[in-house]
Scaffold this motif. Structure first.
Motif, PDB file in Angstrom:
ATOM      1  N   PHE A 132       7.533  -3.442   2.923  1.00 25.94           N
ATOM      2  CA  PHE A 132       6.766  -1.744   2.988  1.00 25.94           C
ATOM      3  C   PHE A 132       6.676  -0.629   2.335  1.00 25.94           C
ATOM      4  O   PHE A 132       6.335   0.502   2.266  1.00 25.94           O
ATOM      5  CB  PHE A 132       5.942  -2.184   4.552  1.00 25.94           C
ATOM      6  N   GLY A 133       8.188  -0.926   2.214  1.00 28.45           N
ATOM      7  CA  GLY A 133       8.789   1.332   1.665  1.00 28.45           C
ATOM      8  C   GLY A 133       9.658   1.264   2.801  1.00 28.45           C
ATOM      9  O   GLY A 133      10.855   0.393   3.543  1.00 28.45           O
ATOM     10  N   ALA A 134       9.480   2.521   2.939  1.00 31.73           N
ATOM     11  CA  ALA A 134      10.513   3.526   3.597  1.00 31.73           C
ATOM     12  C   ALA A 134      10.216   3.825   5.364  1.00 31.73           C
ATOM     13  O   ALA A 134       8.711   3.872   5.434  1.00 31.73           O
ATOM     14  CB  ALA A 134      11.181   4.771   3.423  1.00 31.73           C
ATOM     15  N   LEU A 135      11.148   3.441   6.421  1.00 32.52           N
ATOM     16  CA  LEU A 135      10.344   3.625   7.948  1.00 32.52           C
ATOM     17  C   LEU A 135      10.248   5.482   7.685  1.00 32.52           C
ATOM     18  O   LEU A 135      11.318   5.887   7.999  1.00 32.52           O
ATOM     19  CB  LEU A 135      11.038   2.799   8.687  1.00 32.52           C
ATOM     20  N   ARG A 136       9.195   6.207   8.257  1.00 34.31           N
ATOM     21  CA  ARG A 136       8.934   7.179   8.370  1.00 34.31           C
ATOM     22  C   ARG A 136       8.488   7.870   9.709  1.00 34.31           C
ATOM     23  O   ARG A 136       9.050   8.674  10.494  1.00 34.31           O
ATOM     24  CB  ARG A 136       7.910   7.654   7.357  1.00 34.31           C
ATOM     25  N   ALA A 137       8.055   7.093  10.553  1.00 31.12           N
ATOM     26  CA  ALA A 137       8.081   7.237  12.563  1.00 31.12           C
ATOM     27  C   ALA A 137       7.789   5.794  13.082  1.00 31.12           C
ATOM     28  O   ALA A 137       7.130   4.951  12.317  1.00 31.12           O
ATOM     29  CB  ALA A 137       6.735   8.298  12.276  1.00 31.12           C
ATOM     30  N   TYR A 172       5.314   3.218   7.102  1.00 26.80           N
ATOM     31  CA  TYR A 172       6.279   2.782   6.590  1.00 26.80           C
ATOM     32  C   TYR A 172       5.414   3.738   4.921  1.00 26.80           C
ATOM     33  O   TYR A 172       3.878   3.735   4.963  1.00 26.80           O
ATOM     34  CB  TYR A 172       6.361   1.297   6.113  1.00 26.80           C
ATOM     35  N   LEU A 173       6.062   4.461   4.161  1.00 30.55           N
ATOM     36  CA  LEU A 173       5.793   5.231   2.913  1.00 30.55           C
ATOM     37  C   LEU A 173       6.156   3.887   1.534  1.00 30.55           C
ATOM     38  O   LEU A 173       7.512   3.618   1.823  1.00 30.55           O
ATOM     39  CB  LEU A 173       5.899   6.955   2.622  1.00 30.55           C
ATOM     40  N   ARG A 174       5.350   3.413   0.516  1.00 32.10           N
ATOM     41  CA  ARG A 174       5.859   2.685  -0.326  1.00 32.10           C
ATOM     42  C   ARG A 174       6.953   3.634  -0.506  1.00 32.10           C
ATOM     43  O   ARG A 174       7.376   4.981  -0.994  1.00 32.10           O
ATOM     44  CB  ARG A 174       4.806   2.294  -0.619  1.00 32.10           C
ATOM     45  N   ASP A 175       7.978   2.473  -1.144  1.00 34.35           N
ATOM     46  CA  ASP A 175       9.826   2.966  -1.800  1.00 34.35           C
ATOM     47  C   ASP A 175      10.187   1.717  -2.807  1.00 34.35           C
ATOM     48  O   ASP A 175      10.227   1.035  -2.129  1.00 34.35           O
ATOM     49  CB  ASP A 175       9.961   3.602  -1.196  1.00 34.35           C
ATOM     50  N   ALA A 223       0.945  -1.441   0.046  1.00 34.17           N
ATOM     51  CA  ALA A 223       0.515  -0.054  -0.161  1.00 34.17           C
ATOM     52  C   ALA A 223       1.243   0.994  -0.004  1.00 34.17           C
ATOM     53  O   ALA A 223       2.047   1.007   0.577  1.00 34.17           O
ATOM     54  CB  ALA A 223      -0.934  -0.247   1.208  1.00 34.17           C
ATOM     55  N   PRO A 224       0.115   1.786  -0.532  1.00 33.48           N
ATOM     56  CA  PRO A 224       1.144   3.949  -0.544  1.00 33.48           C
ATOM     57  C   PRO A 224       1.982   4.002   0.993  1.00 33.48           C
ATOM     58  O   PRO A 224       2.810   4.423   1.191  1.00 33.48           O
ATOM     59  CB  PRO A 224       0.181   4.491  -0.972  1.00 33.48           C
ATOM     60  N   ALA A 225       0.799   3.916   2.319  1.00 34.62           N
ATOM     61  CA  ALA A 225       0.937   3.668   3.629  1.00 34.62           C
ATOM     62  C   ALA A 225       0.838   2.471   3.987  1.00 34.62           C
ATOM     63  O   ALA A 225      -0.277   2.194   4.358  1.00 34.62           O
ATOM     64  CB  ALA A 225       0.587   5.278   4.028  1.00 34.62           C
ATOM     65  N   THR A 226       1.232   2.031   4.589  1.00 37.86           N
ATOM     66  CA  THR A 226       1.043   1.086   5.453  1.00 37.86           C
ATOM     67  C   THR A 226       2.027   1.163   7.234  1.00 37.86           C
ATOM     68  O   THR A 226       2.129   1.445   7.807  1.00 37.86           O
ATOM     69  CB  THR A 226       2.085   0.056   5.729  1.00 37.86           C
ATOM     70  N   LEU A 227       0.528   1.400   8.156  1.00 37.28           N
ATOM     71  CA  LEU A 227       0.921   1.482   9.764  1.00 37.28           C
ATOM     72  C   LEU A 227       1.346  -0.333  10.257  1.00 37.28           C
ATOM     73  O   LEU A 227      -0.257  -1.170  10.586  1.00 37.28           O
ATOM     74  CB  LEU A 227      -0.019   1.755  10.103  1.00 37.28           C
ATOM     75  N   LEU A 228       1.693  -0.113  10.711  1.00 36.55           N
ATOM     76  CA  LEU A 228       2.308  -2.045  10.990  1.00 36.55           C
ATOM     77  C   LEU A 228       2.663  -1.867  12.937  1.00 36.55           C
ATOM     78  O   LEU A 228       3.441  -0.929  13.425  1.00 36.55           O
ATOM     79  CB  LEU A 228       3.986  -2.468  10.935  1.00 36.55           C
TER      80      LEU A 228
END
Length: 443
Positions: A417-422, A408-411, A393-398
């Motif tokens: 999941f992509g890039a861990l942002r927070a 995570y934001l898709r990268d 997904a474009p944004a994933t909350l794990l």
């Protein structure tokens, strides 16, 4: 009239094989009871069958019905009478001819196959042949319950990001219909390996499945695992078919449309309506109500989609507003701007022992914190398996603990999941970070 089911059922006297995946005969235990998965041929569910599923969910289970991300249905919270549930579903024509063929009915089509105005061909005849091949060939029953095939006919309404072990996509070449194909991927990834004329499509599917079973070890249940030790070119070379692999084929890319999957959907003739149960969960009342609308204002059928939604086909233009009002009154989402339409979630800790958070309830809370955005942009996952969404997904909350999530934001440059942002966000903190234009989430 609605399309007829691609297969007909009778009650078999064969026990389902062992597997961790639920099936029609194989009820898998979960924290909230048993799970039965009903695989629908081409995603098609007739109105009478929808009524039968609703009744079975009430009589034999907790009443929870789920739309899956591969166009199927699940009944959750099943009690002790497994045989009664299975017999009720079989009586409604919701099983294959043979129990051994149930697991391999994993063929994804567009929910508007045969009706989409952009389609290059009608995928349904070939789809029926592929399903017959899968169900009727005992050797193919050895395939994993997760082994999946996609047949894409160029429709605007098409899920192009779900990975499949084998995918086929319609390709016009020299005023003829061909099928481009790839392995262990999806039409969106651009990894075309070759093409065959449309009339050889069934032959290609048979050859790919036979070669896979010839080469794969018991530990290699999926195509991606086999391709770790066998190159795609070596695999194709052993198919025994003439495969076209020139620049016109290998350089082709499937056109992706920014087509909505909720609301009014164009057909080649008439209109369709896309509606979604919040977070993929239907109540018996919702399913019966949708079936009633399909009978009275459509063609008497529903199509399950890979967006965990329903499509009602052949709605007359003058009946669209009436149909949408009736479906909305049932609690179904009818428009992409509705907050819950942009959020998906796995079962969560109330139904799954692996989940670290109550994702369904948290998704409802999060929806109230988000501004308008594109549908399906945020997925809440209770564990790293990321059930309920087959692509990233474009944004994933794990979930990391109850009510706390990593974002995570898709990268495309990063796996998973992509890039861990927070990390360790509350729902309020996550909502504040996600309340951004959708294009920012896709960066």
């Amino acid at each position: 009239m609605p399309d007829a089911p691609l297969t007909q059922a009778h009650t078999p006297q064969v026990a389902p094989r062992p597997s961790a995946c639920p099936g029609l005969w194989r009820i898998v235990s979960a924290r909230d009871g048993g799970i039965c998965r009903i695989k629908l041929a081409g995603g098609l569910l007739l109105a009478d069958q929808a009524d039968a599923v609703a009744t079975a969910a009430e009589r034999f289970a907790s009443g929870v019905i789920e739309a899956t991300n591969r166009g199927n249905l699940q009944i959750r919270g099943i009690g002790s009478d497994h045989q009664g549930l299975v017999e009720a579903l079989l009586a409604a024509g919701l099983g294959p001819r043979d129990a051994a063929g149930d697991d391999v009915r994993n063929l994804m089509l567009s929910p508007l196959a045969g009706r989409d105005p952009a389609m290059l061909l009608d995928a349904r005849p070939l789809a029926g042949q592929i399903l017959d091949l899968l169900e009727g060939t005992p050797r193919f029953h050895q395939l994993s319950a997760k082994f999946a095939v996609q047949l894409d006919a160029g429709e605007r309404l098409a899920m192009l990001e779900h990975p499949h072990d084998l995918w086929l996509s319609a390709l016009p070449l020299e005023q003829q219909a061909w099928l481009a194909f790839g392995l262990a991927g999806c039409p969106a990834d651009g990894q075309v390996l070759g093409a065959v004329p449309l009339e050889q499509g069934l032959m290609l599917v048979r050859a790919v499945l036979e070669r896979f079973l010839d080469l794969a070890t018991p530990a290699q249940s999926r195509m991606r695992q086999l391709l770790e030790v066998c190159s795609p070119s070596d695999f194709i070379d052993g198919l025994g078919l003439v495969i076209r692999r020139d620049a016109a084929v290998l350089g082709w890319r499937r056109e992706a449309y920014d087509a909505p999957w909720l609301g009014v959907l164009p057909q080649a003739q008439g209109l369709a309506l896309g509606v979604a149960p919040p977070q993929g969960r239907l109540t018996p009342t919702m399913l019966r109500g949708a079936a009633r609308v399909a009978r009275e204002l459509g063609d008497g059928s529903l199509r399950l989609s890979p967006w965990q939604s329903l499509v009602l086909t052949n709605i007359q233009a003058q009946a669209v507003a009436q149909a949408q009002a009736a479906l909305s009154d049932l609690g179904l989402l009818c428009h992409a701007h509705e907050p819950l339409a942009r959020i998906s979630a796995c079962t969560g800790s109330s139904g799954c022992a692996k989940a670290l958070g109550e994702t369904k309830a948290d998704a409802a809370t999060l929806a109230a914190l988000l501004g308008p955005g594109a549908p399906g942009s945020v997925h809440l996952s209770g564990c790293p398996r990321s059930c309920a969404v087959a692509h990233v997904a474009p944004a994933t909350l794990l979930a990391r603990s109850p009510g706390r999530y990593d974002l995570y934001l898709r990268d495309a440059r990063q796996p998973g999941f992509g890039a861990l942002r927070a990390t360790d966000l509350t729902l309020n903190e996550a909502g504040a970070m996600l309340d951004l234009p959708t294009e920012h989430l896709d960066d």
